[in-house]
Design an enzyme around this catalytic site. Structure first.
Site, short mmCIF file in Angstrom:
data_model
loop_
_atom_site.label_atom_id
_atom_site.label_comp_id
_atom_site.label_asym_id
_atom_site.label_seq_id
_atom_site.Cartn_x
_atom_site.Cartn_y
_atom_site.Cartn_z
N ASP A 76 -38.82 -22.85 41.45
CA ASP A 76 -40.11 -22.91 42.14
C ASP A 76 -39.90 -22.64 43.62
O ASP A 76 -38.83 -22.88 44.18
CB ASP A 76 -40.81 -24.24 41.91
CG ASP A 76 -40.04 -25.43 42.46
OD1 ASP A 76 -38.81 -25.49 42.26
OD2 ASP A 76 -40.66 -26.31 43.09
N GLU A 140 -38.94 -28.65 42.42
CA GLU A 140 -38.15 -29.22 43.50
C GLU A 140 -38.92 -29.21 44.81
O GLU A 140 -38.75 -30.11 45.64
CB GLU A 140 -36.84 -28.45 43.66
CG GLU A 140 -35.79 -29.15 44.51
CD GLU A 140 -35.88 -28.84 46.00
OE1 GLU A 140 -35.20 -29.52 46.79
OE2 GLU A 140 -36.62 -27.90 46.38
#
Length: 385
Positions: A76, A140
């Protein structure tokens, strides 16, 4: 006889991952791409999705192996910001003058590509006596509640274990190889609300101004020396990030004021001890001013240290061999998912130069991606030697 399968190109894989629009929490096709690649190479892959977050667990080797080397990373990325300010398409992976541009180029699709490529080539060429594990999350950059934490929860429930783990976050400030992380400071955010009595600014004696008390409290917190640092950590820091009333009138004393501070703390403290201190200071200011204070705290992670030893020496030796640079062992910077992994197994972090992460025109030097794969490949070879 060694397998002569064509090595995985980490630059091409980085480009493919950048082209996946995986702005957190969207998966964007990045984990689907990796799952297909790893499965075709002989890894056993499991999607460990939770709370709308996509995660991937991949293992080569038998479950319960006597030793296993793990890599952790995320696909991400943060939002691109003002797309018009980008020189190149943030999801285009353009290569210009030896640099690849794109959101996630540094943080950290290049790291994931490098360790995935290194792991695949390694198990094909020299199948180890043990297991190689990749734990890759899509959460994250956000609150991280259902990312690496979900992977570790699933591993515990399914008797999967990493003996050691390397997180592939960018760790080098300026030069490839100069720094690795053996720990991180803790992070805590505190929100303060001060409630007084609204009134006319011409008659301040009829009001009780929460701003005065809040400013006094913020000054006391900001000027307080939390500590002077420890053996492995710099001094803890406190930053005021906002003071706000929402008051647009110039002749009204507001009834309420809010402020936020962020604290990065070392191993002199815990999240609980910092929270207790903040509440005590707010209570003292309330007693002195008759302004009512409320305090809420959110602890993003506790400080931790992986003491220098076999794992850090293994990584440092490989970095020095491939770059000619001996990395400094550091605990600087923000938080990472290593704060979760440290409860599972010994963990260190090593990755690229991170100067452009989260910026407009985020980019990575193409040569560094090849260097990083070579370092990860050497680490695997040395670990299983």
């Amino acid at each position: 006889m060694r397998n002569t399968v064509t090595p995985i190109d980490p630059v091409a894989l980085t480009a493919d991952l950048i082209r996946c629009n995986s702005v957190t929490p969207a998966e964007g096709g990045a984990l689907v791409l990796l799952e297909g690649l790893l499965t075709s190479a002989g890894f056993s892959c499991t999607r460990v999705d939770r709370g709308g977050i996509a995660n991937l667990f991949a293992r080569w080797g038998r479950p319960g192996a006597n030793r296993s080397f793990g890599f952790n990373g995320h696909t991400d990325v943060v939002p691109v910001g003002d797309i018009a300010a980008w020189t190149h398409d943030p999801f285009g992976a353009a290569i210009v003058d030896g640099w690849m541009y794109g959101r996630g180029a540094t943080d950290m699709k290049s790291g994931v590509a490098a360790f995935a490529a290194a792991a695949i080539d390694f198990i094909r060429q020299t199948p180890p006596d043990g297991a190689v594990i990749l734990a890759i999350t899509g959460d994250e950059e956000d609150i991280a509640a259902d990312g690496t934490v979900a992977l570790l929860d699933w591993m515990a429930a399914n008797n999967e274990q990493m003996s050691v783990c390397l997180v592939g976050e960018p760790t080098c400030p300026n030069v490839m190889g100069e720094m690795m992380k053996v720990g991180r400071r803790g992070s805590l955010t505190a929100h303060f609300t001060a409630r007084g009595v609204q009134g006319h600014s011409a008659y301040p004696h009829r009001a009780n101004n929460p701003l005065n008390a809040m400013v006094r409290l913020m000054d006391k917190l900001a000027t307080h020396e939390l500590d002077t640092g420890t053996e492995h950590f710099d001094p803890s820091t406190l930053a005021i990030t906002t003071i706000d009333t929402g008051n647009t009138a110039t002749n009204v004393i507001p009834a309420t004021c809010r402020a936020t501070v962020n604290i990065r703390f070392n191993d002199c403290h815990s999240g609980a001890s910092i929270s207790d201190w903040l509440r005590a200071e707010a209570a003292a200011m309330q007693a002195a001013t008759d302004i009512q204070f409320g305090v809420t705290t959110t602890i993003s992670g506790e400080s931790f240290i992986t003491p220098p030893g076999e794992l850090s020496a293994l990584v440092a030796k490989a970095v020095q061999a491939e770059t000619g640079v001996t990395p400094v062992l550091s605990t600087s910077g923000g938080t990472s998912d290593a704060r979760f992994v440290k409860d599972h197994c010994p963990v260190v972090e090593f990755g690229l130069v991170g100067k452009t992460m989260h910026q407009v025109d985020e980019r990575v030097e193409v040569a560094q991606i090849h260097h990083l794969k070579a370092i990860y490949s050497r680490i695997l070879a040395d670990y299983f030697a």
